[in-house]
Design a protein around this motif. Sequence first.
Motif, PDB file in Angstrom:
ATOM      1  N   CYS A  13      59.655  28.459  62.377  1.00 31.99           N
ATOM      2  CA  CYS A  13      59.883  27.177  63.047  1.00 31.99           C
ATOM      3  C   CYS A  13      60.347  26.150  62.022  1.00 31.99           C
ATOM      4  N   PHE A  14      61.103  25.132  62.462  1.00 32.26           N
ATOM      5  CA  PHE A  14      61.539  24.091  61.526  1.00 32.26           C
ATOM      6  C   PHE A  14      61.788  22.760  62.210  1.00 32.26           C
ATOM      7  N   HIS A  15      61.685  21.670  61.421  1.00 33.27           N
ATOM      8  CA  HIS A  15      62.260  20.372  61.773  1.00 33.27           C
ATOM      9  C   HIS A  15      63.665  20.321  61.170  1.00 33.27           C
ATOM     10  N   ASP A  16      64.527  19.505  61.760  1.00 32.25           N
ATOM     11  CA  ASP A  16      65.872  19.365  61.195  1.00 32.25           C
ATOM     12  C   ASP A  16      65.835  18.880  59.745  1.00 32.25           C
ATOM     13  N   ALA A  17      64.939  17.922  59.448  1.00 35.83           N
ATOM     14  CA  ALA A  17      64.855  17.372  58.099  1.00 35.83           C
ATOM     15  C   ALA A  17      64.289  18.368  57.089  1.00 35.83           C
ATOM     16  N   ASP A  18      63.646  19.448  57.569  1.00 35.78           N
ATOM     17  CA  ASP A  18      63.119  20.471  56.656  1.00 35.78           C
ATOM     18  C   ASP A  18      64.233  21.295  56.030  1.00 35.78           C
ATOM     19  N   VAL A  19      65.272  21.553  56.821  1.00 38.55           N
ATOM     20  CA  VAL A  19      66.259  22.548  56.410  1.00 38.55           C
ATOM     21  C   VAL A  19      67.498  21.946  55.784  1.00 38.55           C
ATOM     22  N   ARG A  20      67.730  20.622  55.966  1.00 42.10           N
ATOM     23  CA  ARG A  20      68.906  19.992  55.379  1.00 42.10           C
ATOM     24  C   ARG A  20      68.527  18.626  54.785  1.00 42.10           C
ATOM     25  N   PRO A  21      69.208  18.195  53.750  1.00 42.99           N
ATOM     26  CA  PRO A  21      68.948  16.860  53.214  1.00 42.99           C
ATOM     27  C   PRO A  21      69.513  15.786  54.141  1.00 42.99           C
ATOM     28  N   GLU A  22      68.892  14.616  54.145  1.00 38.25           N
ATOM     29  CA  GLU A  22      69.360  13.490  54.957  1.00 38.25           C
ATOM     30  C   GLU A  22      70.719  13.024  54.461  1.00 38.25           C
ATOM     31  N   GLY A  23      71.625  12.759  55.380  1.00 41.08           N
ATOM     32  CA  GLY A  23      72.930  12.228  55.013  1.00 41.08           C
ATOM     33  C   GLY A  23      72.934  10.711  54.998  1.00 41.08           C
ATOM     34  N   ALA A  24      74.021  10.130  54.529  1.00 37.54           N
ATOM     35  CA  ALA A  24      74.149   8.670  54.500  1.00 37.54           C
ATOM     36  C   ALA A  24      74.283   8.106  55.906  1.00 37.54           C
ATOM     37  N   THR A  25      74.760   8.938  56.846  1.00 34.13           N
ATOM     38  CA  THR A  25      74.891   8.553  58.253  1.00 34.13           C
ATOM     39  C   THR A  25      74.371   9.694  59.112  1.00 34.13           C
ATOM     40  N   LEU A  26      74.143   9.408  60.387  1.00 35.08           N
ATOM     41  CA  LEU A  26      73.713  10.468  61.292  1.00 35.08           C
ATOM     42  C   LEU A  26      74.775  11.549  61.387  1.00 35.08           C
ATOM     43  N   THR A  27      76.031  11.155  61.405  1.00 33.62           N
ATOM     44  CA  THR A  27      77.121  12.142  61.466  1.00 33.62           C
ATOM     45  C   THR A  27      77.047  13.105  60.289  1.00 33.62           C
ATOM     46  N   GLU A  28      76.804  12.567  59.095  1.00 32.50           N
ATOM     47  CA  GLU A  28      76.706  13.440  57.919  1.00 32.50           C
ATOM     48  C   GLU A  28      75.481  14.345  58.014  1.00 32.50           C
ATOM     49  N   SER A  29      74.366  13.822  58.518  1.00 31.64           N
ATOM     50  CA  SER A  29      73.169  14.643  58.678  1.00 31.64           C
ATOM     51  C   SER A  29      73.410  15.792  59.648  1.00 31.64           C
ATOM     52  N   ILE A  30      74.144  15.516  60.735  1.00 29.80           N
ATOM     53  CA  ILE A  30      74.439  16.554  61.714  1.00 29.80           C
ATOM     54  C   ILE A  30      75.365  17.618  61.121  1.00 29.80           C
ATOM     55  N   ILE A  31      76.354  17.188  60.359  1.00 28.28           N
ATOM     56  CA  ILE A  31      77.255  18.146  59.700  1.00 28.28           C
ATOM     57  C   ILE A  31      76.459  19.051  58.770  1.00 28.28           C
ATOM     58  N   ARG A  32      75.546  18.460  58.022  1.00 27.00           N
ATOM     59  CA  ARG A  32      74.717  19.261  57.109  1.00 27.00           C
ATOM     60  C   ARG A  32      73.807  20.214  57.865  1.00 27.00           C
ATOM     61  N   LEU A  33      73.288  19.763  59.017  1.00 28.43           N
ATOM     62  CA  LEU A  33      72.425  20.635  59.813  1.00 28.43           C
ATOM     63  C   LEU A  33      73.188  21.860  60.302  1.00 28.43           C
ATOM     64  N   HIS A  34      74.412  21.655  60.761  1.00 29.36           N
ATOM     65  CA  HIS A  34      75.210  22.799  61.213  1.00 29.36           C
ATOM     66  C   HIS A  34      75.620  23.679  60.040  1.00 29.36           C
ATOM     67  N   ASP A  35      75.835  23.081  58.881  1.00 31.30           N
ATOM     68  CA  ASP A  35      76.175  23.853  57.689  1.00 31.30           C
ATOM     69  C   ASP A  35      75.029  24.782  57.311  1.00 31.30           C
ATOM     70  N   ILE A  36      73.808  24.225  57.247  1.00 26.59           N
ATOM     71  CA  ILE A  36      72.669  25.073  56.876  1.00 26.59           C
ATOM     72  C   ILE A  36      72.353  26.067  57.980  1.00 26.59           C
ATOM     73  N   ALA A  37      72.711  25.747  59.234  1.00 28.35           N
ATOM     74  CA  ALA A  37      72.513  26.695  60.329  1.00 28.35           C
ATOM     75  C   ALA A  37      73.333  27.961  60.107  1.00 28.35           C
ATOM     76  N   ASP A  38      74.467  27.834  59.426  1.00 28.78           N
ATOM     77  CA  ASP A  38      75.250  29.027  59.079  1.00 28.78           C
ATOM     78  C   ASP A  38      74.412  29.968  58.213  1.00 28.78           C
ATOM     79  N   THR A  39      73.721  29.389  57.224  1.00 30.68           N
ATOM     80  CA  THR A  39      72.862  30.181  56.338  1.00 30.68           C
ATOM     81  C   THR A  39      71.702  30.786  57.118  1.00 30.68           C
ATOM     82  N   LEU A  40      71.045  29.973  57.951  1.00 30.67           N
ATOM     83  CA  LEU A  40      69.914  30.468  58.735  1.00 30.67           C
ATOM     84  C   LEU A  40      70.350  31.587  59.678  1.00 30.67           C
ATOM     85  N   GLU A  41      71.504  31.407  60.298  1.00 31.22           N
ATOM     86  CA  GLU A  41      72.018  32.417  61.226  1.00 31.22           C
ATOM     87  C   GLU A  41      72.250  33.745  60.521  1.00 31.22           C
ATOM     88  N   ALA A  42      72.812  33.678  59.321  1.00 30.94           N
ATOM     89  CA  ALA A  42      73.051  34.901  58.556  1.00 30.94           C
ATOM     90  C   ALA A  42      71.743  35.570  58.165  1.00 30.94           C
TER      91      ALA A  42
END
Length: 436
Positions: A98-127
């Motif tokens: 289980c995870f929180h979004d903030a657990d798996v990716r660093p906070e971005g300067a904006t929400l848009t950047e945080s979401i991009i990072r979340l999807h980026d790390i999701a690639d790693t988690l998916e693999a």
Amino acid sequence: MSTGFFGDIGRIQFEGPNSTNPFAYRFYDPDEKVLGKRLEDHLRFAVCYWHSFIWPGTDPFGGQTFERPWFADTMEAAKLKANVAFELFSLLGVPYYCFHDADVRPEGATLTESIIRLHDIADTLEAKMHDTGIKLLWGTANLFSNRRYMAGAATNPDPEIFAYAAATVKACMDVTQRLGGENYVLWGGREGYETLLNTDMAQELDQLGRFLNLIVDYKHRSGFKGTILIEPKPQEPTKHQYDFDAATVYGFLKRYGLDKEVKLNLEQGHAILAGHSFEHELATAAALGIFGSIDMNRNDYQSGWDTDQFPNNPTEVALAYYEILKAGGFTTGGTNFDAKLRRQSLDPEDLVLAHVGAIDVCARGLKAAAKMVEDKALSSLVGARYAGWRGEEAQAILAGKRTLEEIAAHVTAWAVEPQPRSGKQEYLENIISRYV
């Protein structure tokens, strides 16, 4: 590829109750059949990302004690953290995490950047999930740590914070759905008040009701098939939280038309903070039709706050799983260890051993509970205690077929007064001790 963080510790195997190997299961054999189902399928263990890989060992009076190579706010560190996390999941042989979004990716300067990072790390988690077969029990968004949420998220007096939180949840739900998460959890870390002097409670409850309705609506429109869960918590960090306990949340769900849409993720530690036992909260949720999942961690009974310790009391655990089995067991839910090491437990092996012990305690507790169910050790006595209600007249009362006047007339015609009967509490407690 191994990160080397856990050294030469191998996959934890079942060795039986006589084993003295600390890196072995004594009670948890995932393939053991209990009540016709594999033990792994009963318990549905999950390891949490946050306490295991995020918490630095702080407490209200002391700073960081843990030193981890992934403690940095970079995507490189986040990917290392994911690698180490899946090493632990694999060593333990658990089916979920289980995870929180903030657990798996660093906070971005904006929400848009945080979401991009979340999807980026999701690639790693998916693999990682593809390679190991480990699945996502649930995802959730951190709506409490950032200073923007100091006055709550959904219950914030600023509608822009409400909107920001809603957009954050949407992003986390999208990733949870993408990763095949079986649930989505809402933990209202600061959905409460610190003082009534500056609080409009009716306004905040309406905001919370609207927020949750938005999430349920999005679940159906996005095609997310998982269960939406609320995790009750009575206090800490706020003075009073609106999701105080199972009964309080049920009342909230009924008021806002959500009682058929949302279930509960219940935690033993939170039950204690509310002045209840864990089995009370589980029985309440089951009776109200909103039981979903659990966090299996405990509090120190000498502390008045959430200490998040790994379970080590087989009797408490057995009573909890007894209520879960009576409720039909888990469907999409499972047993998540929302627990953390003590701040003096610094070594990587401590993280492994903590989970090994907790998994064994849960397995031992569930097997005891299953045997009680199988033997009808308690249910036969409970059934006998309420046997009178199966009579014709009692059934007519329950069905609303008798007025108060008719009941009174019936009673006054009795020749013999009813007498109390023993509840046999001590005898029943002795029965529990035979099974654990």
